[in-house]
Design a protein around this motif. Structure first.
Motif, PDB file in Angstrom:
ATOM      1  N   GLY A  41       1.068  -1.340   0.307  1.00 24.07           N
ATOM      2  CA  GLY A  41       0.112  -0.311  -0.285  1.00 24.07           C
ATOM      3  C   GLY A  41       0.648   1.034   0.174  1.00 24.07           C
ATOM      4  N   ILE A  42       0.044   2.161  -0.113  1.00 28.25           N
ATOM      5  CA  ILE A  42       1.026   3.690  -0.044  1.00 28.25           C
ATOM      6  C   ILE A  42      -0.052   5.032   0.901  1.00 28.25           C
ATOM      7  CG2 ILE A  42       2.141   3.626  -2.600  1.00 28.25           C
ATOM      8  CD1 ILE A  42       0.001   4.563  -3.962  1.00 28.25           C
ATOM      9  N   ALA A  43       0.690   5.673   1.536  1.00 32.88           N
ATOM     10  CA  ALA A  43       0.183   6.879   1.649  1.00 32.88           C
ATOM     11  C   ALA A  43      -0.459   7.638   1.161  1.00 32.88           C
ATOM     12  CB  ALA A  43       0.523   7.645   2.572  1.00 32.88           C
ATOM     13  N   LYS A  44      -2.330   7.564   0.098  1.00 32.02           N
ATOM     14  CA  LYS A  44      -1.849   8.866  -0.350  1.00 32.02           C
ATOM     15  C   LYS A  44      -1.955   9.910  -1.039  1.00 32.02           C
ATOM     16  CE  LYS A  44      -5.159   5.085  -2.418  1.00 32.02           C
ATOM     17  NZ  LYS A  44      -6.673   4.958  -3.154  1.00 32.02           N
ATOM     18  N   ARG A  45      -1.191  11.085  -1.877  1.00 29.95           N
ATOM     19  CA  ARG A  45      -1.370  12.220  -1.397  1.00 29.95           C
ATOM     20  C   ARG A  45      -2.389  13.066  -3.136  1.00 29.95           C
ATOM     21  NH1 ARG A  45       0.018  11.341   2.861  1.00 29.95           N
ATOM     22  NH2 ARG A  45       1.353  11.071   3.836  1.00 29.95           N
ATOM     23  N   THR A  46      -2.142  14.024  -2.393  1.00 26.36           N
ATOM     24  CA  THR A  46      -2.961  14.769  -3.432  1.00 26.36           C
ATOM     25  C   THR A  46      -1.805  15.513  -4.371  1.00 26.36           C
ATOM     26  OG1 THR A  46      -3.331  16.725  -2.150  1.00 26.36           O
ATOM     27  CG2 THR A  46      -5.121  14.405  -2.613  1.00 26.36           C
ATOM     28  N   HIS A  47      -2.865  15.910  -5.732  1.00 26.68           N
ATOM     29  CA  HIS A  47      -1.786  17.204  -6.303  1.00 26.68           C
ATOM     30  C   HIS A  47      -1.240  17.733  -6.069  1.00 26.68           C
ATOM     31  CE1 HIS A  47      -0.732  18.314 -10.476  1.00 26.68           C
ATOM     32  NE2 HIS A  47      -0.890  20.037  -9.834  1.00 26.68           N
ATOM     33  N   GLU A  48      -2.108  18.873  -5.122  1.00 25.72           N
ATOM     34  CA  GLU A  48      -2.029  19.582  -4.523  1.00 25.72           C
ATOM     35  C   GLU A  48      -1.376  20.065  -3.555  1.00 25.72           C
ATOM     36  OE1 GLU A  48      -1.918  23.388  -3.561  1.00 25.72           O
ATOM     37  OE2 GLU A  48      -2.717  22.819  -5.248  1.00 25.72           O
ATOM     38  N   TYR A  49      -0.901  18.432  -2.990  1.00 30.17           N
ATOM     39  CA  TYR A  49       0.051  17.748  -1.590  1.00 30.17           C
ATOM     40  C   TYR A  49       1.147  18.515  -2.090  1.00 30.17           C
ATOM     41  CZ  TYR A  49       1.257  15.930   2.373  1.00 30.17           C
ATOM     42  OH  TYR A  49       2.728  15.641   3.686  1.00 30.17           O
ATOM     43  N   LEU A  50       2.091  17.588  -2.875  1.00 31.17           N
ATOM     44  CA  LEU A  50       2.766  17.345  -3.929  1.00 31.17           C
ATOM     45  C   LEU A  50       3.138  18.600  -3.791  1.00 31.17           C
ATOM     46  CD1 LEU A  50       3.372  14.108  -5.604  1.00 31.17           C
ATOM     47  CD2 LEU A  50       3.686  14.797  -2.965  1.00 31.17           C
ATOM     48  N   ALA A  51       2.063  19.598  -4.952  1.00 26.88           N
ATOM     49  CA  ALA A  51       2.993  21.068  -5.830  1.00 26.88           C
ATOM     50  C   ALA A  51       2.895  21.941  -4.649  1.00 26.88           C
ATOM     51  CB  ALA A  51       1.367  21.325  -6.302  1.00 26.88           C
ATOM     52  N   THR A  52       2.084  21.787  -3.324  1.00 27.31           N
ATOM     53  CA  THR A  52       2.732  22.834  -1.559  1.00 27.31           C
ATOM     54  C   THR A  52       3.890  22.185  -1.493  1.00 27.31           C
ATOM     55  OG1 THR A  52       1.007  22.963  -0.860  1.00 27.31           O
ATOM     56  CG2 THR A  52       1.902  22.813   0.529  1.00 27.31           C
ATOM     57  N   LYS A  53       4.672  20.976  -1.781  1.00 28.53           N
ATOM     58  CA  LYS A  53       6.251  20.476  -0.779  1.00 28.53           C
ATOM     59  C   LYS A  53       7.215  21.103  -2.304  1.00 28.53           C
ATOM     60  CE  LYS A  53       4.717  17.922   2.599  1.00 28.53           C
ATOM     61  NZ  LYS A  53       4.778  18.207   3.800  1.00 28.53           N
ATOM     62  N   MET A  54       6.894  20.733  -3.727  1.00 25.17           N
ATOM     63  CA  MET A  54       7.445  22.012  -4.202  1.00 25.17           C
ATOM     64  C   MET A  54       7.633  23.157  -4.109  1.00 25.17           C
ATOM     65  SD  MET A  54       6.559  20.306  -7.698  1.00 25.17           S
ATOM     66  CE  MET A  54       6.974  18.697  -7.948  1.00 25.17           C
ATOM     67  N   ARG A  55       6.852  23.911  -3.392  1.00 27.10           N
ATOM     68  CA  ARG A  55       6.987  25.414  -3.461  1.00 27.10           C
ATOM     69  C   ARG A  55       7.525  25.697  -1.867  1.00 27.10           C
ATOM     70  NH1 ARG A  55       1.446  25.319  -5.604  1.00 27.10           N
ATOM     71  NH2 ARG A  55       0.592  24.871  -3.812  1.00 27.10           N
ATOM     72  N   GLU A  56       7.122  24.757  -1.066  1.00 30.25           N
ATOM     73  CA  GLU A  56       7.909  24.894   0.742  1.00 30.25           C
ATOM     74  C   GLU A  56       9.210  24.699   0.163  1.00 30.25           C
ATOM     75  OE1 GLU A  56       5.228  23.175   2.795  1.00 30.25           O
ATOM     76  OE2 GLU A  56       3.361  24.666   2.664  1.00 30.25           O
ATOM     77  N   ALA A  57       9.847  23.904  -0.643  1.00 27.07           N
ATOM     78  CA  ALA A  57      11.672  23.315  -0.914  1.00 27.07           C
ATOM     79  C   ALA A  57      11.406  22.321   0.213  1.00 27.07           C
ATOM     80  CB  ALA A  57      12.743  24.673  -0.375  1.00 27.07           C
ATOM     81  N   LYS A  58      10.110  21.733   0.202  1.00 26.80           N
ATOM     82  CA  LYS A  58      10.293  20.159   0.390  1.00 26.80           C
ATOM     83  C   LYS A  58      10.206  18.796   0.141  1.00 26.80           C
ATOM     84  CE  LYS A  58       7.845  22.457   4.200  1.00 26.80           C
ATOM     85  NZ  LYS A  58       6.923  22.864   5.747  1.00 26.80           N
ATOM     86  N   ALA A  59      11.174  19.010  -1.231  1.00 25.37           N
ATOM     87  CA  ALA A  59      10.988  17.727  -2.109  1.00 25.37           C
ATOM     88  C   ALA A  59      11.813  17.950  -3.233  1.00 25.37           C
ATOM     89  CB  ALA A  59       9.939  18.380  -3.365  1.00 25.37           C
ATOM     90  N   VAL A  60      12.881  16.835  -3.760  1.00 25.81           N
ATOM     91  CA  VAL A  60      13.176  16.363  -4.094  1.00 25.81           C
ATOM     92  C   VAL A  60      12.361  16.152  -5.677  1.00 25.81           C
ATOM     93  CG1 VAL A  60      15.438  15.124  -4.384  1.00 25.81           C
ATOM     94  CG2 VAL A  60      15.470  16.454  -2.596  1.00 25.81           C
ATOM     95  N   ILE A  61      13.384  16.629  -6.770  1.00 26.34           N
ATOM     96  CA  ILE A  61      12.983  15.936  -8.406  1.00 26.34           C
ATOM     97  C   ILE A  61      14.241  15.942  -8.875  1.00 26.34           C
ATOM     98  CG2 ILE A  61      13.429  17.726  -8.969  1.00 26.34           C
ATOM     99  CD1 ILE A  61      10.001  16.515 -10.418  1.00 26.34           C
ATOM    100  N   ALA A  62      14.714  14.422  -9.812  1.00 27.69           N
ATOM    101  CA  ALA A  62      15.183  14.200 -10.647  1.00 27.69           C
ATOM    102  C   ALA A  62      14.840  14.394 -11.506  1.00 27.69           C
ATOM    103  CB  ALA A  62      16.317  12.777 -10.345  1.00 27.69           C
ATOM    104  N   LEU A  63      15.860  14.954 -12.847  1.00 31.45           N
ATOM    105  CA  LEU A  63      15.687  15.048 -14.308  1.00 31.45           C
ATOM    106  C   LEU A  63      16.351  14.737 -15.182  1.00 31.45           C
ATOM    107  CD1 LEU A  63      13.537  18.436 -14.016  1.00 31.45           C
ATOM    108  CD2 LEU A  63      12.672  16.451 -13.451  1.00 31.45           C
ATOM    109  N   GLN A  64      16.095  13.925 -16.628  1.00 31.06           N
ATOM    110  CA  GLN A  64      17.472  14.424 -17.515  1.00 31.06           C
ATOM    111  C   GLN A  64      16.097  14.695 -18.492  1.00 31.06           C
ATOM    112  OE1 GLN A  64      17.619  10.518 -19.728  1.00 31.06           O
ATOM    113  NE2 GLN A  64      19.604  10.404 -19.619  1.00 31.06           N
ATOM    114  N   GLY A  65      16.774  16.707 -18.172  1.00 34.10           N
ATOM    115  CA  GLY A  65      16.339  16.875 -20.110  1.00 34.10           C
ATOM    116  C   GLY A  65      14.794  17.136 -19.101  1.00 34.10           C
TER     117      GLY A  65
END
Length: 349
Positions: free
Chosen positions: A28-52
């Motif tokens: 199982g997973i702890a379900k999170r909403t779009h807004e929840y993760l977007a807020t984490k990004m705005r608050e500098a509480k998330a890390v993302i990895a990208l290739q291009g």
């Protein structure tokens, strides 16, 4: 990288990747909403990895029990990028970010993944009982979306399929965050109170002195001459942003320093050498630094000591105060500054 609002376009892809991975594992997973993760990004509480522009991995941070407990959660790597060590890099940055923002908090993990347990162990986490984790009900409600939640209920939250692990906050940081991220965190955690706005200095020149003595006659020189010309442009941009978004402590102290209220001129967010001084009195070669919580970390203290050494080599004297000093005892702070800028006695006295 530490995520910011520009990365919200990846949120739906992140949520889908997390959901698909949980189905494959049968957990199982702890379900999170779009807004929840977007807020984490705005608050500098998330890390993302990208290739291009392609999404590769993600994780976010949550705080519990009035920020006395912290979790680095939702670690996921896209199938196209697995087996490349990305998850460990993400884990290292989220762990470092959590340690800098909440240096005294306990960092815990509740996971059934062997890879995460291995990474946790390498970072200094130790296996613990569920009773050693936060009692914040908001955290445990996140388990309700797991297919194994009945086990948690039957054991009265004493154990479940996941393994609980806890980190000792005395351990060292495994990664280094860029200075621009540190400055961003600083502004997020201590925003200027409503109605506390200030005007920005308009002069592009700085007053410096012709010798290291106090008040030995001043002359005008371009601001870049007190800075490292190779980094001045970027530092100037940071300094301008800091002036626009002062912390609460900076705003309080500036109200006492501006306009020569103490008899001398102070500048704020002044570029000198390779650094930005919180406040500086050029006529007395005096720098005032304000320290937030992250300055208590051993790694940051080492960095501060090196910074102090370099600035002293430029002929500056540095005095430091904490946010608590300024917010809770401004009289003591002002008296200390007055002692440093007191006129020198005439020769022979």
């Amino acid at each position: 990288m530490v995520a910011d609002p520009s990365h919200e376009k990846y949120v739906d892809t992140i949520l889908k990747t997390i959901e698909d991975a949980a189905k494959v594992r049968g957990t199982g997973i702890a379900k999170r909403t779009h807004e929840y993760l977007a807020t984490k990004m705005r608050e500098a509480k998330a890390v993302i990895a990208l290739q291009g522009d392609k999404f590769a991995g993600f994780s976010y941070i949550e705080t519990w029990g009035n920020k006395s407990y912290v979790t680095t959660s939702g670690l996921i790597v896209h199938p196209d990028f697995r087996g490349m060590g990305i998850s460990k890099k993400i884990k290292n940055v989220t762990f470092t970010l959590a340690r800098i923002r909440w240096p005294h908090a306990k960092i815990f993990s509740l996971t059934s993944g062997a890879a995460v347990m291995t990474m946790n162990s390498q970072l200094g986490y130790k296996p613990v009982t569920f009773g050693d984790l936060t009692d914040d009900e908001a955290f445990w409600r996140g388990c309700e979306g797991c297919i194994n939640v009945d086990v948690l209920h039957r054991t009265n939250r004493k154990y479940c399929i996941c393994t609980a692990m806890l980190f000792d906050p005395e351990d060292h940081l495994p990664a280094k965050l860029p200075q621009e991220v540190i400055e961003r965190i600083r502004k997020i955690e201590a925003p200027l109170p409503p109605g506390g706005g200030m005007t920005q200095e308009h002069s592009n020149e700085a007053i410096s002195t012709s010798s290291k003595g106090k008040g030995d006659g001043t002359f005008r020189k371009p601001l870049y001459e007190t800075a490292n010309v190779m980094t001045y442009g970027k530092l100037k941009d940071f300094a301008n942003e800091n002036r626009k978004n002062p912390t609460q402590a900076e705003s309080i102290l500036w109200d006492y320093l501006k306009g020569k209220q103490l008899g001398v001129s102070f500048r704020r967010q002044h570029v000198i050498g390779e650094y930005i001084a919180d406040f500086i009195c050029l006529s007395h070669h005096l720098i005032i630094e304000i320290d937030g919580n992250y300055h208590q970390l051993p790694e940051q203290q080492s960095s501060d000591a090196e910074r102090t050494k370099r600035l002293e080599e430029l002929g500056m004297k540095i005095i430091r105060f904490t946010n608590d000093d300024i917010i809770g005892n401004i009289e003591m702070v002002i008296n200390k500054i007055k002692e440093e800028i007191a006129p020198l006695p005439p020769a022979g006295e």
